[in-house]
Design a protein around this motif. Structure first.
Motif, short mmCIF file in Angstrom:
data_model
loop_
_atom_site.label_atom_id
_atom_site.label_comp_id
_atom_site.label_asym_id
_atom_site.label_seq_id
_atom_site.Cartn_x
_atom_site.Cartn_y
_atom_site.Cartn_z
N CYS A 1 0.97 3.82 -2.74
CA CYS A 1 0.21 5.15 -3.01
C CYS A 1 1.80 5.89 -3.85
N ARG A 2 2.54 5.40 -2.58
CA ARG A 2 4.08 6.81 -3.71
C ARG A 2 4.55 6.78 -4.40
N ALA B 1 0.91 -1.24 0.10
CA ALA B 1 -0.20 -0.19 0.09
C ALA B 1 0.90 0.88 -0.02
N ASP B 2 1.80 1.29 0.94
CA ASP B 2 2.70 2.54 1.47
C ASP B 2 3.70 2.60 -0.14
N LYS C 1 -6.54 8.84 1.77
CA LYS C 1 -5.36 9.37 0.72
C LYS C 1 -5.51 8.86 -0.14
N PHE C 2 -4.91 7.42 0.89
CA PHE C 2 -4.53 6.34 -0.38
C PHE C 2 -5.32 6.21 -1.13
N LYS D 1 -6.26 8.88 -4.28
CA LYS D 1 -5.23 9.39 -4.65
C LYS D 1 -5.68 7.75 -6.26
N LEU D 2 -5.39 6.69 -5.70
CA LEU D 2 -4.84 5.05 -6.18
C LEU D 2 -6.26 5.16 -7.01
#
Lengths: 234, 234
Positions: free
Chosen positions: B35-36, B31-32, B120-121, B124-125
DNA sequence: GACGTTTTAGACAATGGCGCCTAGTTTTAC
DNA sequence: GTAAAACTAGGCGCCATTGTCTAAAACGTC
């Protein structure tokens, strides 16, 4: 092989007609592909295919993928900025027919700055690549929404000075004005959909009505009073 | 052949405790990184490094990159959905102290559902990969914002029925409530920043005050009147 | 301590994209 | 009409990544 000979979008017709047309064609195609795929997944080959241009031509104009990317962002940002300035210059200055004038303004704002192609492109790109390019995010913020709310704050202050609005915090009111303007459309705008004219008008009317209920003249004057009661203030 | 011994979701901590921990560690790390970096730019090697896990272990649990991606999205979506339900269940039911209660609700909503990591994830995704995975976009829309505005619409109707609010269109009011709640924060939330408690409270107070100015009790009762004037309504 | 399962580290081929280069063609300038 | 510049098509080396495979090691259970 010659899938499409589409000669780009527009050209000025003078000396560097070909070069300029190529450049714009590349920029448009790159914007399209970058927006759909994101920076990493976008391939130069696909951009070249969409632009109907050889890959080498792209490397000829823009040294590398990154250079092309920042050129695209700058180009779209300039266009969006000019459009935003144009729309803002038509903000209602008159207290008569405020509801209709504000509604028309919101329609123009949504149609030409927020729900249009460039606006969606910039939002998506900033969210997608903002972490990798902080300066891009900052620039977008200052030139786009930052400028919008700052300008709106001053414009609302002008209306308040004329007695058409009652606002305690202009910055908050400006942000809320923008938020309300997009309340009905942001779900649609977030992804592909483009709102119809009817949807645009309905959204704008809802937004302005609520905004004026919150920040319009107090009820005592609002009901049946002529707008010229406090005339000299303007 | 024994591809999956996975006994559903959770286990009491006996035999396969390690496996479950690995799975969660992989999900969190993925996920991290997703997302980035976005799906395309995210590399399995980096996910493995962040998760402190060998690459083969990832391919062992999830057949391929795409499988891992949808597992991550499902996981985050389930968490976010549960949290949203929890926050919604605490929507004020009482007309007394409506402003304070609504403000507290907005603070919780922003803090736990919108400005938090999962919120936020997902935003954004969805914006990044929504074009490639339309079902992802649709699922997020129905489970996230769609459910939020639908539920809020009903909750606002309940308050209106008690005479605490005057609303003509509950759906529009719900969308505007959400829009106002995020008016001050969306710029900060769009990118990395996490709002402080003070900012959260200020944003919520601004939102609720404007919302109540627009949809609160009419002015005649609003000015200087005690909330108990029409007491029996609560 | 023996056994089965899981994890690890590294090597491996395959893929695909980037950026460069060249040879040949078209367009533009003079 | 000619020369210079730009464009095209394609090939090439390089590198990162994906997904597979294997042997060794760690883990938990009996």
């Amino acid at each position: 092989m010659n899938d499409r000979m589409t000669p780009a979008v527009r050209m000025t017709g003078h000396s560097q007609r070909g070069q300029c047309a190529k450049r714009m064609s590349i920029l448009d195609a790159a914007a399209d592909v970058f927006c759909r795929q994101g920076f990493a997944a976008a391939s130069i080959d696909e951009i070249a295919a969409v632009a109907c241009v050889s890959r080498q031509t792209i490397y000829n104009h823009y040294r590398e993928k990154e250079t092309l990317f920042v050129a695209v962002v700058e180009d779209v940002m300039n266009r969006a900025n000019a459009m935003l300035f144009s729309v803002l210059s038509a903000f209602p200055d008159n207290a008569d027919n405020l509801e209709d004038d504000l509604t028309a303004f919101v329609i123009r704002l949504n149609k030409n700055c927020i729900c249009n192609h460039d606006g969606k492109f910039l939002r998506k790109l900033v969210q997608t690549e903002g972490e990798r390019y902080p300066h891009l995010f900052e620039s977008w913020r200052q030139h786009g929404p930052g400028k919008l709310t700052t300008a709106l704050s001053a414009l609302l202050a002008r209306l308040a000075q004329k007695g058409a609005l009652v606002i305690d915090d202009f910055d908050v009111a400006a942000r809320q004005f923008v938020a309300l303007s997009n309340a009905d459309l942001q779900m649609m705008t977030l992804f592909g959909g483009t709102p119809t004219d009817a949807e645009l008008e309905k959204a704008a009317r809802n937004a302005v009505r609520t905004f004026l209920r919150a920040y319009g003249r107090p009820a005592a004057e609002k009901f049946g009073a002529e707008p010229r009661l406090t005339a000299l203030s303007g």
